[in-house]
Design a protein around this motif. Structure first.
Motif, PDB file in Angstrom:
ATOM      1  N   SER A 630       0.842  -1.215   0.000  1.00 45.53           N
ATOM      2  CA  SER A 630       0.000   0.000   0.000  1.00 45.53           C
ATOM      3  C   SER A 630       0.867   1.250   0.000  1.00 45.53           C
ATOM      4  O   SER A 630       0.541   2.239  -0.681  1.00 45.53           O
ATOM      5  N   HIS A 631       1.997   1.209   0.745  1.00 50.29           N
ATOM      6  CA  HIS A 631       2.920   2.359   0.696  1.00 50.29           C
ATOM      7  C   HIS A 631       3.488   2.537  -0.716  1.00 50.29           C
ATOM      8  O   HIS A 631       3.633   3.673  -1.198  1.00 50.29           O
ATOM      9  N   ILE A 634       0.926   4.163  -2.845  1.00 56.55           N
ATOM     10  CA  ILE A 634       0.791   5.597  -2.506  1.00 56.55           C
ATOM     11  C   ILE A 634       1.903   6.400  -3.172  1.00 56.55           C
ATOM     12  O   ILE A 634       1.677   7.467  -3.758  1.00 56.55           O
ATOM     13  N   PHE A 657      -4.766   6.707  -4.655  1.00 57.59           N
ATOM     14  CA  PHE A 657      -4.268   7.185  -3.366  1.00 57.59           C
ATOM     15  C   PHE A 657      -5.240   6.844  -2.233  1.00 57.59           C
ATOM     16  O   PHE A 657      -4.860   6.341  -1.177  1.00 57.59           O
ATOM     17  N   SER A 660      -5.404   3.001  -1.536  1.00 57.88           N
ATOM     18  CA  SER A 660      -4.123   2.529  -0.984  1.00 57.88           C
ATOM     19  C   SER A 660      -3.953   2.998   0.450  1.00 57.88           C
ATOM     20  O   SER A 660      -3.515   2.229   1.329  1.00 57.88           O
ATOM     21  N   PHE A 661      -4.294   4.252   0.711  1.00 61.66           N
ATOM     22  CA  PHE A 661      -4.129   4.778   2.065  1.00 61.66           C
ATOM     23  C   PHE A 661      -5.109   4.112   3.028  1.00 61.66           C
ATOM     24  O   PHE A 661      -4.783   3.822   4.191  1.00 61.66           O
ATOM     25  N   CYS A 664      -3.691   0.771   3.858  1.00 57.75           N
ATOM     26  CA  CYS A 664      -2.563   0.918   4.782  1.00 57.75           C
ATOM     27  C   CYS A 664      -3.059   1.178   6.205  1.00 57.75           C
ATOM     28  O   CYS A 664      -2.628   0.510   7.163  1.00 57.75           O
ATOM     29  N   ILE A 750     -10.559   8.448   5.339  1.00 54.95           N
ATOM     30  CA  ILE A 750      -9.186   8.083   5.730  1.00 54.95           C
ATOM     31  C   ILE A 750      -8.855   8.690   7.078  1.00 54.95           C
ATOM     32  O   ILE A 750      -8.231   8.034   7.941  1.00 54.95           O
ATOM     33  N   TYR A 784       0.410  12.354  10.092  1.00 56.72           N
ATOM     34  CA  TYR A 784      -0.650  12.366   9.075  1.00 56.72           C
ATOM     35  C   TYR A 784      -1.631  13.506   9.327  1.00 56.72           C
ATOM     36  O   TYR A 784      -1.968  14.266   8.417  1.00 56.72           O
ATOM     37  N   VAL A 811       0.922  14.040   0.519  1.00 57.22           N
ATOM     38  CA  VAL A 811       0.901  12.580   0.400  1.00 57.22           C
ATOM     39  C   VAL A 811       2.244  11.992   0.812  1.00 57.22           C
ATOM     40  O   VAL A 811       2.314  10.991   1.556  1.00 57.22           O
ATOM     41  N   SER A 814       2.802  12.396   4.733  1.00 58.31           N
ATOM     42  CA  SER A 814       2.011  11.434   5.508  1.00 58.31           C
ATOM     43  C   SER A 814       2.466  10.007   5.251  1.00 58.31           C
ATOM     44  O   SER A 814       2.525   9.177   6.174  1.00 58.31           O
ATOM     45  N   ASN A 815       2.826   9.706   4.006  1.00 62.14           N
ATOM     46  CA  ASN A 815       3.262   8.343   3.677  1.00 62.14           C
ATOM     47  C   ASN A 815       4.612   8.035   4.307  1.00 62.14           C
ATOM     48  O   ASN A 815       4.825   6.957   4.882  1.00 62.14           O
TER      49      ASN A 815
END
Length: 921
Positions: A630-631, A634, A657, A660-661, A664, A750, A784, A811, A814-815
Motif C-alpha cells: 500500500s505504501h 501511494i 491514493f 491505498s491509504f 494501509c 481516511i 498524518y 501525500v 504522511s506516507n
C-alpha cells in the motif's frame, strides 16, 4: 470682323428694350435658350435700389464665355450634321451676371409666347398647348441661379439641362421636375473629397464656402459625409455670394485670419466661385499661408487662378473636375473664331474690346485685366484703340470638363428633339411642346464620342471625376490629372505608379487635431466637442488595437488568448502544467522514487529476517507485505499528479491514493488492536477487543468502504481535465475533482480510520521500551493529521500549475511519516541491535513488564466488589465460544481471567503471563 468699336457708344451694354438683353443669338426652326454667368457681378450704383432697373455688369469671365462658345459650336456642329435632317437649331444666350434677379428676367422672356411682338407671357391654367419662345434651356452656371430659374421654367415644364450646377438638392424631381444636368451631383463630389481626406489620413480640416444655396448645400452634404467617416470640421467660414456685398472683403480677411490661427488645420476645402477664390487666394498669399487646398469642381481647373502671381506659395492644390472627352474640334473652332461675325454676339464683341484694351500687358496679366473691366469703363477705355486678336489666348484658358459638359448638354437636347421629330414636321415651331420634349429627355440615350450616355432617374449623369493636381513645371503652374474617381465604385483609379506616388506623397502633410494613435492605443475623447480631438491611451490588459486611430480596443478571447498593456495583437496563452522537466516535479519524483526504494529495502530486510521476533511481532510477513505494498501504491500515485493531465490520470490518481491509504491504515488499525489486546490488563477492554478483533473482515470492510466511495465518485461526479484561465497569460491544465464533497468524503474517511487507529495506538503507548510499536504508530498518525490539517487551507488558497505539487507533498509527508514510524524502528533493531532480536531477550523484557503490570492489576482488582466480578465473568463467558487466539494461537489465555475466577494470583503468574504474551505477539 465687323468692328465692335462702331457700336453705339452710349447704349452698347445698357438695356433699352428686350432685345438688348440677348447676348448672343441665331435664328432656327427650334430655338434653345442659354443662361451663362458671363460676368461675375452686377453693378449697383445705389446701395438700396429704388427703381426696378436692370443694371450693367462687371467682371468678364473668360471660362464662362468659353462655355457659351461651346454651346454655339455644338449647335453649329449639329446643324452641319445629319442628326436633325431638315431642321435647324437656333439659340438665344443670356448673361445672368451670377445674379438670380438678372437670370429671372431672362427666364421670363423664355416663357413668353412664340412670335409675340411684345414678349407677352400669358397666364393659363393649362399650358399643355402653350408654345413658348424656346423649347429648352442650357444652363445656368451656378446652382443658386438654376434653382430659381428651374422653379420658373417648371410652370410650363420647359426642360433645363445644366452643364455646371451640381447642388445635390437639384436631384429632387418633386421640386425641380424639369431640371437635368450632364454632370454628377455634389453628393458624389463631397463623397470623393471625404474619401480623399480619409485615404491621406487627415481628419481635422477647415471649410470655406460662398453663402448661397450652392455653398450651403455643398457644406451640408460634405458635413454629412465627413461625420460618417470620422472627419471633423475645425472651422467653417461663409463668404458673401456677391462681390458687391460691402462686407465681402472684411469676411475674406476674417477667413484668412482664421486659417492662420488654426495651425493644426493644414487642409482647407473650398466650395466657392472662381472670383471668390481669386480674392481669397490673393489675401492668403499676402499672409504667407501654406496649406493643402481641396478644390471643388467650380474652380479646380481655373486657369485664371492658377496664373495668380506667387500661387505656389499657397501650398498644394488638389481638386475634382468633371471628366472630359476629346474637344479638339472646339479648339479648332476657337482658332477660327476671328472669322465669326459679331453682330449677333455681344459677348464676342465685348471680349474683342477687352482684349484690345489689355493687350499691352504681360500674357498672364491679360485675364486679370479683362476681369477687372466693367462694361461702363470699357466704353471709355476703348477710345483710340484698335482691334487686336490673340489666337491662342482662349485655348490657353479652356477648362475641358465644363466645355465637354456644355457640348453634351446641347447634344442631349438635340437627341431628344430627334426622337420627337421622327413622325413630325419640326420645321413648324408648334410641332411639339416643351413638356413633350421633357418626357423624351428622360429616356434619351446620347451617343457622344462613341459612348452611350443617359440620364438617371434623378436627371443626373453619373460621369466620373478627374482628380487634379496643381504642379509647378518649368516655373509655371500646370493642372495635371493625377487619378480618376469612379462614383459607382467609390475608388481612385491611377494611370501609372508615378501618379500614385504623387498622390501618396500628400500623406506627408499632417492635418489632425490630435496625433495619430498607434496600434496598441485607442482614442479617448476629452472635453472637445469634436471626436477628432482626443488623447491616445494604451489598450488595457487582454485588449488590443491593430490599426491607427481606433475608437476602442478589441478584447482578446479570454479563454485562449491574452495581450499585455499597449498591445497590437493577441498572443496564444501558454499551456501550463507540472511537467516532468520542472525542477520541483523532479525533486518530488526523486522523493517518491526514494520512498519506493525504501519500501523495497524494508521488504528485503523483513524477508531475510522472517523468523525473528521483531518481524513476527510486526504482524508477520503477510501483513507487512500488504502494508508495504500500500505504501508502494501511494508513492506510485504521486506520478499521476505530474505531467499533462488526462482523463485517465484525473480519475486514477485520487482513487489509487484513497484506496491505498485506506488499505494501509486498515492494516495498521489491526496491528493497533492486536497490540492493545495483547498488553491490556483492563478486563472490560480485553473482552471488547477480543470480540472486535477479526483482522481479515476488518481490512476488507474498511478498504471496501473506500472502494465504494471512489466507485460512486467516479460514476456520478467523475474528475475531469479542466482549463484554468485565472492567470492572464497562461492556461493551467488541471484536474477538477468533479465533486468537492466526494473528495472530502474520501479524505474524511481516511482521517476517520486514522483517528480510530490513533486512539487504539495511544492507549498502548506505555508498552515495553524495546517494543513500543504503538507509540510509533501514534507518532505516524500525528504526522498524518498535521500534514492534512495544514494541507486543507494551503490547497484552498493555492492555484497554478504547482497546485498538484501541494497534494504530492502532503501525500509524501504522511506516507513517509507512517512508513518510517512503522518500519524504521524495527529495521534499526534488526540491523543494529541484533542481541535484542531474540526470543529470550523478548521473553525477559515482557516478563519484567508483566511483573510490574500484574502487581498493579492485583492491587486494583482486590478492591472490586462482587457485583463487578460477576459482571466481568458474564462477559468472559459470552466470549468463550470465540477462539482465544491471536494470529492463530488457540492456547493464548486472557491474563485477566485468573484474577476474575479467583481472589489471588499464583506465584508463577508473571512468568506465565510473559510466556503467553510472547506467544501472542
Amino acid at each position: 470682323l465687323i468692328p465692335c468699336f462702331v457700336i453705339g457708344t452710349d447704349i452698347a451694354f445698357s438695356c433699352q428694350n428686350t432685345d438688348d438683353v440677348v447676348g448672343a443669338s441665331s435664328p432656327g426652326d427650334i430655338v434653345i435658350g442659354g443662361l451663362f454667368a458671363i460676368h461675375s457681378e452686377m453693378l449697383h450704383p445705389e446701395e438700396h435700389p429704388i427703381k426696378p432697373v436692370i443694371q450693367n455688369c462687371a467682371g468678364f469671365e473668360i471660362q464662362i464665355f468659353l462655355q457659351t462658345l461651346a454651346m454655339i459650336h455644338a449647335i453649329e456642329m449639329i446643324n452641319n450634321s445629319t442628326l436633325l435632317p431638315g431642321v435647324t437649331l437656333g439659340y438665344e444666350i443670356y448673361d445672368t451676371c451670377a445674379e438670380v434677379t438678372k437670370a429671372m428676367a431672362s427666364a421670363l422672356r423664355f416663357l413668353s409666347k412664340f412670335n409675340s411682338s411684345e414678349d407677352v407671357v400669358e397666364f393659363k391654367c393649362n399650358y399643355s398647348d402653350y408654345i413658348p419662345r424656346i423649347k429648352a434651356v442650357t444652363g445656368a452656371t451656378y446652382s443658386e441661379v438654376s434653382m430659381a430659374v428651374s422653379r420658373l421654367l417648371a410652370l410650363q415644364l420647359i426642360p433645363q439641362v445644366s452643364p455646371a450646377s451640381s447642388a445635390e438638392i437639384l436631384s429632387d424631381k418633386i421640386r425641380f421636375p424639369s431640371f437635368f444636368r450632364t454632370i454628377p451631383s455634389d453628393f458624389h463630389q463631397t463623397r470623393a473629397m471625404t474619401h480623399l481626406i480619409c485615404e491621406l489620413g487627415w481628419n481635422w480640416i477647415g471649410v470655406i464656402a460662398t453663402d448661397d444655396d450652392n455653398g450651403r448645400f455643398a457644406v451640408e452634404s460634405f458635413g454629412v459625409q465627413a461625420m460618417a467617416n470620422n472627419v471633423c470640421i475645425a472651422f467653417k467660414e461663409m463668404l458673401p455670394a456677391y462681390l458687391s456685398d460691402n462686407t465681402f472683403h472684411t469676411k475674406v480677411d476674417h477667413a484668412v485670419e482664421k486659417i492662420v490661427k488654426e495651425t493644426r488645420v493644414n487642409v482647407i476645402v473650398v466650395f466657392m466661385r472662381q472670383f471668390h477664390v481669386l480674392k481669397l487666394f490673393k489675401k492668403a498669399i499676402e499672409r504667407n499661408v501654406n496649406k493643402i487646398w481641396i478644390a471643388s469642381d467650380n474652380w479646380s481647373s481655373a486657369v485664371k487662378i492658377s496664373t495668380i502671381p506667387n500661387i505656389r506659395q499657397l501650398g498644394t492644390i488638389v481638386g475634382f473636375g468633371f471628366k472630359s472627352r476629346d474637344i479638339s474640334t472646339f479648339q479648332d473652332f476657337l482658332r477660327n473664331l476671328h472669322e465669326m461675325p459679331t453682330d449677333n454676339n455681344k459677348f464676342l464683341c465685348e471680349y474683342i474690346m477687352l482684349l484690345s484694351v489689355c493687350a499691352h500687358l504681360e500674357y498672364h496679366d491679360i485675364q486679370a485685366c479683362i476681369s477687372n473691366q466693367s462694361q461702363d469703363d470699357l466704353l471709355q477705355n476703348t477710345e483710340n484703340k484698335h482691334e487686336i486678336w490673340k489666337d491662342d489666348f482662349l485655348n490657353a484658358n479652356i477648362e475641358p470638363g465644363f466645355i465637354h459638359s456644355t457640348i453634351l448638354a446641347v447634344y442631349t437636347i438635340a437627341y431628344a428633339i430627334k426622337g420627337l421629330c421622327k413622325n413630325r414636321n419640326c420645321k413648324d415651331p408648334s410641332a411639339f411642346t416643351p413638356w413633350e420634349l421633357l418626357e423624351e429627355l428622360k429616356n434619351v440615350t446620347v451617343i457622344y464620342d462613341n459612348k452611350e450616355i443617359k440620364f438617371d432617374s434623378n436627371g443626373d449623369m453619373s460621369t466620373s471625376y478627374d482628380v487634379l493636381l496643381w504642379k509647378e513645371i518649368d516655373g509655371h503652374m500646370k493642372i495635371i490629372t493625377m487619378a480618376e474617381y469612379d462614383p459607382g465604385k467609390g475608388d481612385f483609379i491611377f494611370e501609372d505608379t508615378e501618379k500614385k506616388k504623387a498622390f501618396l506623397d500628400l500623406k506627408k502633410v499632417q492635418s489632425t487635431c490630435s496625433q495619430h494613435c498607434t496600434p496598441g492605443q485607442m482614442k479617448k475623447v476629452t472635453g472637445s466637442p469634436h471626436t477628432c480631438c482626443y488623447e491616445c491611451v494604451y489598450c488595457p490588459e487582454n485588449h488590443y488595437s491593430n490599426q491607427t486611430d481606433m475608437d476602442y480596443c478589441y478584447q482578446c478571447d479570454n479563454k485562449t488568448y491574452w495581450a499585455p498593456v499597449n498591445s497590437s495583437t493577441c498572443y496564444s496563452k501558454t499551456i501550463h502544467f507540472l511537467a516532468w522537466t520542472d525542477w520541483f516535479a523532479i525533486f518530488l519524483l526523486l522523493l517518491s522514487a526514494f520512498g519506493v526504494v525504501l519500501v523495497l529495502s524494508i521488504s528485503v530486510i523483513f524477508t531475510k529476517n522472517l523468523n525473528t521476533p521483531v518481524v513476527k511481532a510486526s504482524g508477520g510477513l503477510t501483513v507487512c507485505y500488504v502494508i508495504l505494498f500500500s505504501h508502494f501504491l501511494i508513492f506510485l500515485s504521486t506520478t499521476f499528479f505530474i505531467d499533462e493531465p488526462t482523463e485517465f490520470k484525473c480519475k486514477t490518481r485520487q482513487a489509487l491514493f484513497g484506496i491505498s491509504f485506506a488499505l494501509c491504515i486498515s492494516c495498521i488499525l489491526i496491528k493497533s488492536l492486536k497490540i492493545l489486546l495483547a498488553f491490556s490488563f483492563d478486563p472490560k477492554l480485553q473482552n471488547f477487543l477480543k470480540c472486535m478483533y477479526k483482522p481479515v473482515p476488518i481490512v476488507v470492510t474498511c478498504t471496501g468502504i473506500q472502494v465504494i466511495i471512489c466507485t460512486f465518485w467516479l460514476i456520478f461526479r467523475t474528475p475531469f481535465v479542466k482549463q484554468n484561465f485565472s492567470i492572464s497569460r497562461a492556461i493551467i491544465l488541471e484536474c477538477n475533482e468533479g465533486s468537492v464533497l466526494a473528495f472530502g468524503i474520501m479524505l474524511g474517511y481516511i482521517a476517520a480510520l486514522a483517528f480510530i487507529c490513533f486512539i487504539f495506538a495511544f492507549k498502548g503507548r506505555k508498552l515495553p521500551e524495546n517494543y513500543n510499536e504503538a507509540k510509533f504508530i501514534t507518532f505516524g498518525m500525528l504526522i498524518y493529521f498535521i500534514a492534512w490539517i495544514v494541507f486543507i487551507p494551503v490547497y484552498a488558497t493555492t492555484f497554478g500549475k504547482y497546485l498538484p505539487a501541494v497534494e504530492i507533498i502532503v501525500v509524501l509527508i504522511s506516507n513517509y511519516g507512517i512508513l518510517c514510524c512503522t518500519f524504521l524502528p524495527k529495521c534499526y533493531i534488526i540491523i543494529y541491535k541484533q542481541e535484542t532480536n531474540t526470543k529470550s531477550a523478548f521473553l525477559k523484557m515482557i516478563y519484567t513488564y508483566s511483573s510490574k503490570s500484574a502487581s498493579s492489576v492485583a492491587v486494583s482488582q482486590i478492591s472490586l466488589d462482587s457485583k463487578s466480578s460477576s459482571s466481568q465473568a458474564t462477559v468472559s463467558d459470552s466470549c468463550k465460544s470465540q477462539k482465544n487466539s491471536v494470529n492463530g494461537n488457540s492456547h493464548f489465555q486472557v491474563p485477566g481471567q485468573a484474577l476474575i475466577k479467583g481472589k489471588a494470583l499464583p506465584k508463577n503468574t508473571a512468568r506465565t503471563m510473559a510466556r503467553k504474551r510472547l506467544s501472542s505477539i
